[in-house]
Write a protein that holds these residues in place. Structure first.
Motif, PDB file in Angstrom:
ATOM      1  N   TYR A 167      90.113  -8.004  -8.527  1.00  0.00           N
ATOM      2  CA  TYR A 167      90.104  -8.291  -7.087  1.00  0.00           C
ATOM      3  C   TYR A 167      88.817  -7.795  -6.429  1.00  0.00           C
ATOM      4  CZ  TYR A 167      91.267  -7.873  -2.142  1.00  0.00           C
ATOM      5  OH  TYR A 167      91.237  -7.941  -0.767  1.00  0.00           O
ATOM      6  N   LEU A 168      88.427  -6.544  -6.724  1.00  0.00           N
ATOM      7  CA  LEU A 168      87.246  -5.965  -6.075  1.00  0.00           C
ATOM      8  C   LEU A 168      85.955  -6.618  -6.553  1.00  0.00           C
ATOM      9  CD1 LEU A 168      88.175  -2.171  -6.030  1.00  0.00           C
ATOM     10  CD2 LEU A 168      88.150  -3.766  -4.100  1.00  0.00           C
ATOM     11  N   ALA A 169      85.900  -7.022  -7.828  1.00  0.00           N
ATOM     12  CA  ALA A 169      84.700  -7.692  -8.322  1.00  0.00           C
ATOM     13  C   ALA A 169      84.464  -8.997  -7.572  1.00  0.00           C
ATOM     14  CB  ALA A 169      84.813  -7.956  -9.823  1.00  0.00           C
ATOM     15  N   ARG A 170      85.552  -9.633  -7.146  1.00  0.00           N
ATOM     16  CA  ARG A 170      85.427 -10.859  -6.361  1.00  0.00           C
ATOM     17  C   ARG A 170      85.029 -10.544  -4.925  1.00  0.00           C
ATOM     18  NH1 ARG A 170      85.134 -16.549  -6.796  1.00  0.00           N
ATOM     19  NH2 ARG A 170      85.903 -17.440  -4.864  1.00  0.00           N
ATOM     20  N   GLN A 171      85.578  -9.466  -4.366  1.00  0.00           N
ATOM     21  CA  GLN A 171      85.296  -9.117  -2.975  1.00  0.00           C
ATOM     22  C   GLN A 171      83.901  -8.523  -2.810  1.00  0.00           C
ATOM     23  OE1 GLN A 171      87.491  -9.811  -0.387  1.00  0.00           O
ATOM     24  NE2 GLN A 171      88.624 -10.872  -2.010  1.00  0.00           N
ATOM     25  N   TRP A 172      83.490  -7.675  -3.750  1.00  0.00           N
ATOM     26  CA  TRP A 172      82.186  -7.015  -3.651  1.00  0.00           C
ATOM     27  C   TRP A 172      81.134  -7.898  -4.313  1.00  0.00           C
ATOM     28  CZ3 TRP A 172      84.067  -1.556  -5.537  1.00  0.00           C
ATOM     29  CH2 TRP A 172      84.823  -0.972  -4.502  1.00  0.00           C
ATOM     30  N   ARG A 173      80.795  -8.936  -3.647  1.00  0.00           N
ATOM     31  CA  ARG A 173      79.843  -9.886  -4.220  1.00  0.00           C
ATOM     32  C   ARG A 173      78.453  -9.269  -4.281  1.00  0.00           C
ATOM     33  NH1 ARG A 173      81.805 -15.855  -2.226  1.00  0.00           N
ATOM     34  NH2 ARG A 173      84.001 -15.534  -2.695  1.00  0.00           N
ATOM     35  N   SER A 174      77.828  -9.461  -5.424  1.00  0.00           N
ATOM     36  CA  SER A 174      76.531  -8.835  -5.659  1.00  0.00           C
ATOM     37  C   SER A 174      75.480  -9.903  -5.958  1.00  0.00           C
ATOM     38  CB  SER A 174      76.620  -7.866  -6.839  1.00  0.00           C
ATOM     39  OG  SER A 174      75.355  -7.420  -7.232  1.00  0.00           O
ATOM     40  N   GLN A 175      74.232  -9.589  -5.613  1.00  0.00           N
ATOM     41  CA  GLN A 175      73.119 -10.478  -5.942  1.00  0.00           C
ATOM     42  C   GLN A 175      72.467 -10.096  -7.268  1.00  0.00           C
ATOM     43  OE1 GLN A 175      70.450 -10.538  -2.587  1.00  0.00           O
ATOM     44  NE2 GLN A 175      71.856 -11.691  -1.293  1.00  0.00           N
ATOM     45  N   MET A 176      73.042  -9.140  -7.975  1.00  0.00           N
ATOM     46  CA  MET A 176      72.512  -8.768  -9.283  1.00  0.00           C
ATOM     47  C   MET A 176      72.671  -9.928 -10.262  1.00  0.00           C
ATOM     48  SD  MET A 176      73.949  -4.875  -9.840  1.00  0.00           S
ATOM     49  CE  MET A 176      73.262  -4.846 -11.505  1.00  0.00           C
ATOM     50  N   PRO A 177      71.731 -10.073 -11.204  1.00  0.00           N
ATOM     51  CA  PRO A 177      71.922 -11.068 -12.266  1.00  0.00           C
ATOM     52  C   PRO A 177      73.205 -10.775 -13.041  1.00  0.00           C
ATOM     53  CG  PRO A 177      69.670 -10.239 -12.259  1.00  0.00           C
ATOM     54  CD  PRO A 177      70.438  -9.377 -11.306  1.00  0.00           C
TER      55      PRO A 177
END
Length: 310
Positions: A167-177
């Motif tokens: 859930y958090l990986a989807r919510q905490w969107r990152s611009q990292m490759p």
């Protein structure tokens, strides 16, 4: 025209994401048939720590200062804490009981999305998640299955940990490759497991070429490839859809046990197997019902291209 091109893309994303749990389903047969016995945390650490080092060195991408705390939490939930709880459950419960309890993870994800993001699930999604647990129980549970309280608590906590991480990986969107995002989580989680494995388990004996090959497979295929595809899937699919694909892990373990170890599947078990497959299918492409929001002016931060998950 848009729908005709979107559907194949969707199923391609589902297929690629499903490779991860299918790969994880081979962990049991690799660990029991190829690796030294009674060193589960060492196996988990050797699977993810070298993989993390490899990806971090290849990507050479240093996270920004504000990204470190999120990466650490995700690493603990998706890998470190989850792996530790998973092996505790595996050692204290029969494999069937542990897998059935782990199958509750999609329901945890649905409840998190419902409670925290106000994404009310479609009725068929709820029914499919319940059906998946029921099918897994029919497939794997035996009448004389042993229920250990600590093992049950560890299995449920492990499912909740992975659900929160998804859930958090989807919510905490990152611009990292993508590979850097995957590599840093593997590295941080591996560093979490390193002292625990050294303090609680005996040192490894001299390894044979077959055992080295087993650890290499778990590292390169079971960690580098699998987690890269898993985190890619989180960025493309809904959390509930991704989580339901995790049911392929115990299903793969059953198929491999039947194929290579001579383990039997009864007619009732086969019915449960098919039921789980149907539940996974029904949970794909079933968006949650989000509450109506007030229109707002789009800003640079609202640009969907700027929020692509790594």
């Amino acid at each position: 025209m848009h729908n005709s091109t979107a559907r194949p893309a969707l199923w391609w994303d589902i297929f690629l994401t499903a490779i991860a749990p299918v790969t994880w389903g081979s962990t049991y047969i690799v660990a029991t048939e190829l690796l030294p016995a009674d060193r589960p945390l060492t196996a988990a650490m050797l699977r993810i720590l070298p993989a993390g080092i490899l990806l971090v060195c290849l990507c050479r991408h240093l996270p920004r200062k504000e990204e470190w705390w999120r990466l650490t939490i995700l690493a603990a939930l998706n890998l470190g804490l989850f792996q530790a709880l998973l092996f505790i459950a595996a050692y204290r419960l029969p494999g069937g009981v542990a897998a059935v309890l782990g199958a509750i993870q999609p329901m945890f994800v649905i409840l998190l999305c419902w409670g925290l993001a106000q994404q009310k699930p479609a009725l068929i999604t709820l029914l499919a998640s319940i059906t998946g647990v029921g099918g897994m129980a029919v497939l794997l549970l035996s009448p004389d299955a042993a229920w250990d309280n600590i093992g049950i608590a560890a299995a449920l906590a492990g499912a909740l940990s992975m659900a929160c991480g998804t859930y958090l990986a989807r919510q905490w969107r990152s611009q990292m490759p993508l590979l850097a995002f995957t590599g840093w989580q593997l590295l941080l989680a591996g560093l979490m497991l390193l002292p625990v494995s050294l303090l609680t388990e005996a040192s490894l004996p001299a390894l044979s070429p077959v055992q080295i090959g087993g650890y290499t497979y778990l590292c390169l295929i079971g960690a580098v490839l699998a987690y890269a595809l898993w985190f890619r899937g989180i960025s493309k699919l809904s959390p509930a859809a991704v989580s339901s694909l995790g049911l392929f892990s115990p299903l793969t373990a059953v198929v491999l046990g039947w194929t290579f170890l001579g383990q039997s599947i009864s007619a009732t078990g086969m019915a449960g197997f098919i039921t789980v497959l149907i539940s996974v299918y029904l949970m794909q492409n079933r968006p949650a019902k989000t509450p109506a929001a007030e229109p707002k002016t789009r800003t640079i931060s609202d640009n969907p291209l700027a929020k692509t998950t790594a």
